[in-house]
Enzyme design. Structure first.
Site, PDB file in Angstrom:
ATOM      1  N   LYS A 158      -3.393  -6.081 -19.361  1.00 60.30           N
ATOM      2  CA  LYS A 158      -3.005  -6.691 -18.083  1.00 60.30           C
ATOM      3  C   LYS A 158      -4.039  -7.716 -17.620  1.00 60.30           C
ATOM      4  CE  LYS A 158      -0.272  -7.278 -14.663  1.00 60.30           C
ATOM      5  NZ  LYS A 158       0.902  -8.092 -14.980  1.00 60.30           N
TER       6      LYS A 158
ATOM      7  N   HIS B  45      11.332 -35.658 -31.900  1.00 59.81           N
ATOM      8  CA  HIS B  45      10.050 -36.007 -32.529  1.00 59.81           C
ATOM      9  C   HIS B  45       9.571 -34.908 -33.483  1.00 59.81           C
ATOM     10  CE1 HIS B  45       9.906 -39.486 -30.002  1.00 59.81           C
ATOM     11  NE2 HIS B  45      10.099 -38.729 -28.947  1.00 59.81           N
TER      12      HIS B  45
ATOM     13  N   ASN C 246       1.311  -0.098   6.039  1.00 57.26           N
ATOM     14  CA  ASN C 246       1.597  -0.939   4.886  1.00 57.26           C
ATOM     15  C   ASN C 246       2.384  -2.132   5.393  1.00 57.26           C
ATOM     16  OD1 ASN C 246       2.344  -2.002   2.360  1.00 57.26           O
ATOM     17  ND2 ASN C 246       4.221  -0.787   2.360  1.00 57.26           N
ATOM     18  N   GLY C 247       1.955  -3.337   5.034  1.00 54.11           N
ATOM     19  CA  GLY C 247       2.653  -4.532   5.479  1.00 54.11           C
ATOM     20  C   GLY C 247       1.648  -5.586   5.910  1.00 54.11           C
TER      21      GLY C 247
ATOM     22  N   LYS D  87       7.518 -15.017 -22.399  1.00 52.18           N
ATOM     23  CA  LYS D  87       7.993 -13.684 -22.004  1.00 52.18           C
ATOM     24  C   LYS D  87       8.667 -13.004 -23.180  1.00 52.18           C
ATOM     25  CE  LYS D  87       6.447 -13.001 -19.248  1.00 52.18           C
ATOM     26  NZ  LYS D  87       5.450 -13.285 -18.262  1.00 52.18           N
TER      27      LYS D  87
ATOM     28  N   TRP E 129      -3.823  -1.658  -1.053  1.00 56.29           N
ATOM     29  CA  TRP E 129      -3.815  -2.890  -1.859  1.00 56.29           C
ATOM     30  C   TRP E 129      -4.116  -3.984  -0.853  1.00 56.29           C
ATOM     31  CZ3 TRP E 129      -3.873  -4.186  -6.796  1.00 56.29           C
ATOM     32  CH2 TRP E 129      -3.548  -5.493  -7.163  1.00 56.29           C
TER      33      TRP E 129
ATOM     34  N   CYS F  46       0.869  -1.180   0.000  1.00 57.88           N
ATOM     35  CA  CYS F  46       0.000   0.000   0.000  1.00 57.88           C
ATOM     36  C   CYS F  46       0.900   1.224   0.000  1.00 57.88           C
ATOM     37  CB  CYS F  46      -0.851   0.029   1.255  1.00 57.88           C
ATOM     38  SG  CYS F  46      -1.764  -1.483   1.544  1.00 57.88           S
TER      39      CYS F  46
ATOM     40  N   GLU G 249       6.112 -11.977 -25.900  1.00 56.98           N
ATOM     41  CA  GLU G 249       5.180 -10.880 -25.631  1.00 56.98           C
ATOM     42  C   GLU G 249       5.857  -9.520 -25.520  1.00 56.98           C
ATOM     43  OE1 GLU G 249       4.203 -12.118 -20.963  1.00 56.98           O
ATOM     44  OE2 GLU G 249       2.620 -11.375 -22.217  1.00 56.98           O
TER      45      GLU G 249
ATOM     46  N   ARG H 231       1.052   1.819  -6.007  1.00 57.62           N
ATOM     47  CA  ARG H 231       1.288   0.835  -4.947  1.00 57.62           C
ATOM     48  C   ARG H 231       0.010   0.129  -4.497  1.00 57.62           C
ATOM     49  NH1 ARG H 231       6.210   1.265  -2.426  1.00 57.62           N
ATOM     50  NH2 ARG H 231       5.340   0.150  -0.663  1.00 57.62           N
TER      51      ARG H 231
ATOM     52  N   GLU I 293       7.618 -20.595 -20.223  1.00 56.63           N
ATOM     53  CA  GLU I 293       7.481 -19.233 -19.714  1.00 56.63           C
ATOM     54  C   GLU I 293       8.536 -18.317 -20.340  1.00 56.63           C
ATOM     55  OE1 GLU I 293       5.327 -17.576 -18.308  1.00 56.63           O
ATOM     56  OE2 GLU I 293       6.358 -15.829 -17.491  1.00 56.63           O
TER      57      GLU I 293
HETATM   58  O1  M6R Z   1      -4.573 -12.504 -14.561  1.00 57.57           O
HETATM   59  P1  M6R Z   1      -4.256 -13.881 -15.077  1.00 57.57           P
HETATM   60  O2  M6R Z   1      -3.150 -14.525 -14.313  1.00 57.57           O
HETATM   61  O3  M6R Z   1      -5.447 -14.759 -15.170  1.00 57.57           O
HETATM   62  O4  M6R Z   1      -3.754 -13.643 -16.545  1.00 57.57           O
HETATM   63  C1  M6R Z   1      -3.503 -14.717 -17.382  1.00 57.57           C
HETATM   64  C2  M6R Z   1      -2.774 -14.279 -18.634  1.00 57.57           C
HETATM   65  O5  M6R Z   1      -3.551 -13.385 -19.362  1.00 57.57           O
HETATM   66  C3  M6R Z   1      -1.413 -13.641 -18.305  1.00 57.57           C
HETATM   67  O6  M6R Z   1      -0.606 -14.519 -17.593  1.00 57.57           O
HETATM   68  C4  M6R Z   1      -0.694 -13.243 -19.577  1.00 57.57           C
HETATM   69  O7  M6R Z   1      -0.274 -14.391 -20.252  1.00 57.57           O
HETATM   70  C5  M6R Z   1       0.471 -12.319 -19.245  1.00 57.57           C
HETATM   71  N1  M6R Z   1       0.578 -11.300 -20.218  1.00 57.57           N
HETATM   72  C6  M6R Z   1       1.763 -13.031 -19.130  1.00 57.57           C
HETATM   73  O8  M6R Z   1       2.860 -12.208 -19.009  1.00 57.57           O
END
Ligand code: M6R
Length: 607
Positions: free
Chosen positions: A602, A503, A100-101, A484, A74, A2, A487, A27, A480
């Site tokens: 997001k 394969h 905060n904490g 990363k 938060w 927070c 994206e 935050r 992953e």
């Molecule tokens: O909020 P969520 O964890 O459900 O989101 C899932 C995906 O949309 C999210 O992980 C997305 O793949 C991100 N951009 C990964 O960096």
């Protein structure tokens, strides 16, 4: 995570507090509030929702006080609501606190305080602080805060005011940031530097265990023993945007560096002194957990990769079979679920439409649903039967980093909990719990060497394709790593299990293709070494994430990034970090906007 602010000076405090909260909104933003002296007590205004709601509710013409405190929240304990918004009062509204904490022992403290006649008006852990200070207060606020903190376990940065100490603020810190700002005839105390940058650039960082008293005469810092502390101030030359990012170039880099804390906070208070796992919001009895005969995990994107790792953890430790499904597939598949199936829905935002739809289907079919999420009060927390919260704090960068590591930590604890209820608290269980506590420090040691990956990025930022290989628990991390990179840098990448190469995908390996191989010294080390040889023989550039001390691999690979040694099943909590950094540096080298990559959002709240 927070944002807190306190002000004492010659100007009306309310507009200064609101402006500071605006600067701290990154935050946390589920509710906000301020308190300033007025009418013989405190005027407190709080609202659920982001700061705009509070700004609308505050009538500045009625608030003349030149001292006050504020908070943007938060949620960690207690849903986002006006009642749970800070500042919090004691019983008689003579003491007011922002915090905060996480107060780990708040539940017991609350019961004790209620037993002594205190009345609570919120579900938060913070409110115990106000009541503890109330009990200890006898005209000296600093002494009362010190006494109150003697009972508290956990993390805090707090600021308190008392009606009986009218021109005084007291702040204290343990494991949550707190900064003092020195203005011209005015003082600020806040979670973070941006809160005060409109007024001063001279700050003093308050350290763990310290208490600070702010009055018109100036400030006094003291340590845990009560001895005065002298510390030079720092001059800040960041602009506000840089300060919000803690001096990092982007939120993503800041969030990567916040991972040791995300892991530590997610573990905090969930491992008991006698070495057991306790997940309080689970809302499932031991008997219900014992009845679970199958776990079905649903998730999207990065959260799906956390699910793939959890499969190995749960199956190894608890010997309960696990299926992992993309939520978007699960929802149209008429999945087989029984009353003995536990559906675990992983979503950092708690708002992903496909995952929420999957949860609805699971419930309709009679399965129990457990959510793993970073957002208290998000839709999934209302739909699921129980919740495991991750404590990563808000993640601003679109690419998930610290929320993933917090999910992996929370699910590690869940896997151990299932083992525990099934009577499998063997040596491996104890060893894993103990090692989990070492992970934050080990991530720190990786972050300290982050910039060695700049060289990798320099050499490979121009490529069109990149391959990530892993086996066992490293396979989800290979996926992953590829996600990363895709994206944020827009480079085509694939994450593959090493054993599958022959394969088909091995046909893609040509001279000069960079292949990132996750090769920690684990039970499949020899196998992944075989994959390295296969790729190397076909002219690939071999870039390896390996365990410290592995000299053999050093002789084979073109580049090696070493991660500290850990238990086989915990290595993803370390190996994912260099992968995030590599993607970050490559994307930056290509001039990409890492915090807001094209076409992405997001939270994906539509199908
Ligand atoms: O909020 P969520 O964890 O459900 O989101 C899932 C995906 O949309 C999210 O992980 C997305 O793949 C991100 N951009 C990964 O960096």
């Amino acid at each position: 995570m927070c944002g807190i602010i306190g002000y004492i000076g010659g100007q009306p405090s309310a507009p200064i507090l609101l402006q500071a909260l605006k600067r701290l909104e990154y935050r946390g933003y589920d509710s906000a509030g301020i308190a300033v002296p007025g009418n013989g007590g405190f005027s407190r205004i709080r609202r659920q929702g982001n700061l705009a709601h509070l700004e609308k509710a505050v009538d500045l013409s009625t608030l003349e006080a030149t001292i006050g405190i504020g908070h943007t929240r938060w949620a960690t304990h207690g849903h986002p609501s006006e009642a749970n918004a800070h500042p919090h009062f004691d019983c008689s509204q003579q003491i007011v606190v922002v915090h905060n904490g996480i107060i780990e022992n708040f539940h017991q403290l609350r019961l004790d305080l209620i037993g002594r006649g205190h009345e609570f008006t919120s579900e938060t852990d913070t409110e115990v602080l106000a009541h503890l200070i109330e009990e200890a207060y006898a005209g000296d606020l600093a002494a009362a805060v010190t006494a109150a903190l003697g009972y508290v376990e956990g993390s805090y940065a707090l600021v308190a005011m008392a009606v009986g100490s009218p021109r005084e603020l007291v702040g204290a810190r343990h494991d949550s940031p707190l900064v003092l700002g020195l203005g011209a005839g005015e003082l600020f105390i806040a979670s973070d530097i941006p809160a005060m940058l409109d007024h001063t650039r001279e700050v003093i960082i308050i350290e763990n265990g310290e208490l600070v008293r702010l009055t018109e005469a100036g400030y006094e810092i003291s340590n845990r023993a009560g001895d005065p502390v002298e510390r030079d101030s720092l001059k800040i030359d960041w602009d506000v945007a840089a300060a919000e990012k803690g001096g990092y170039e982007d939120f993503m880099l800041k969030e990567i560096h916040e991972q040791p804390r995300a892991v530590a906070e997610t573990i905090r208070a969930r491992v008991t002194a006698d070495g057991r796992v306790d997940l309080p919001n689970l809302d499932m009895s031991q008997a219900e957990l014992k009845r679970v005969k199958k776990v079905t995990i649903i998730a999207c994107g990065t959260s799906y990769h956390a699910g793939l790792l959890a499969k190995t953890h749960i199956e190894t430790w608890a010997r309960v079979p696990v299926e992992v499904d993309s939520s978007s597939e699960f929802r149209y598949r008429d999945p087989i679920l029984t009353e003995d199936t536990l559906v675990v829905a992983i979503t950092q935002s708690g708002e992903t439409a496909d995952t929420l739809a999957g949860v609805k289907i699971a419930k309709k079919k009679g399965a129990q649903v457990l959510a793993v999420t970073n957002v208290v009060g998000s839709t999934i927390t209302r739909e699921a039967d129980g919740v495991i919260y991750t404590y990563a704090g808000p993640e601003i960068g679109v690419a998930a980093t610290k929320t993933l590591i917090a999910q992996m930590t929370a699910l590690t604890l869940f896997g151990l909990l299932l083992a525990q209820v099934n009577g499998r608290t063997n040596h491996e269980f104890q060893e894993t719990l103990a090692e989990l506590e070492q992970i934050p420090a080990k991530i720190e040691s990786i972050l300290a060497r982050a910039e060695t990956l700049l060289g990798w990025a320099e050499s490979f930022h121009h490529v069109d394709d990149l391959l990530f290989l892993g086996r066992g628990v490293s396979y989800p991390m290979a996926m992953e790593g590829a996600l990363k990179l895709k994206e944020i840098s827009y480079i085509h990448a694939e994450g593959y299990p090493g054993g599958e190469m022959k394969h088909g995908p091995i046909a893609l390996i040509t001279d000069g293709l960079p292949v990132v191989v996750l090769a920690p010294k684990d039970n499949v080390y020899d196998k992944i070494m075989g994959n390295i040889h296969e790729a190397e023989a076909r002219g690939a550039h071999i870039l390896v994430i390996a365990s410290e001390g592995d000299e053999e691999i050093g002789g084979l690979a073109e580049r090696v990034f070493y991660i500290p040694k850990t238990l086989d099943l915990l290595s993803p909590l370390l190996s994912v970090v260099p992968l995030q950094l590599l993607s970050y540096y490559i994307a930056k080298r290509r001039g990409c906007n890492v915090d807001q990559p094209r076409n992405l959002a997001k939270s994906v709240t539509v199908e």
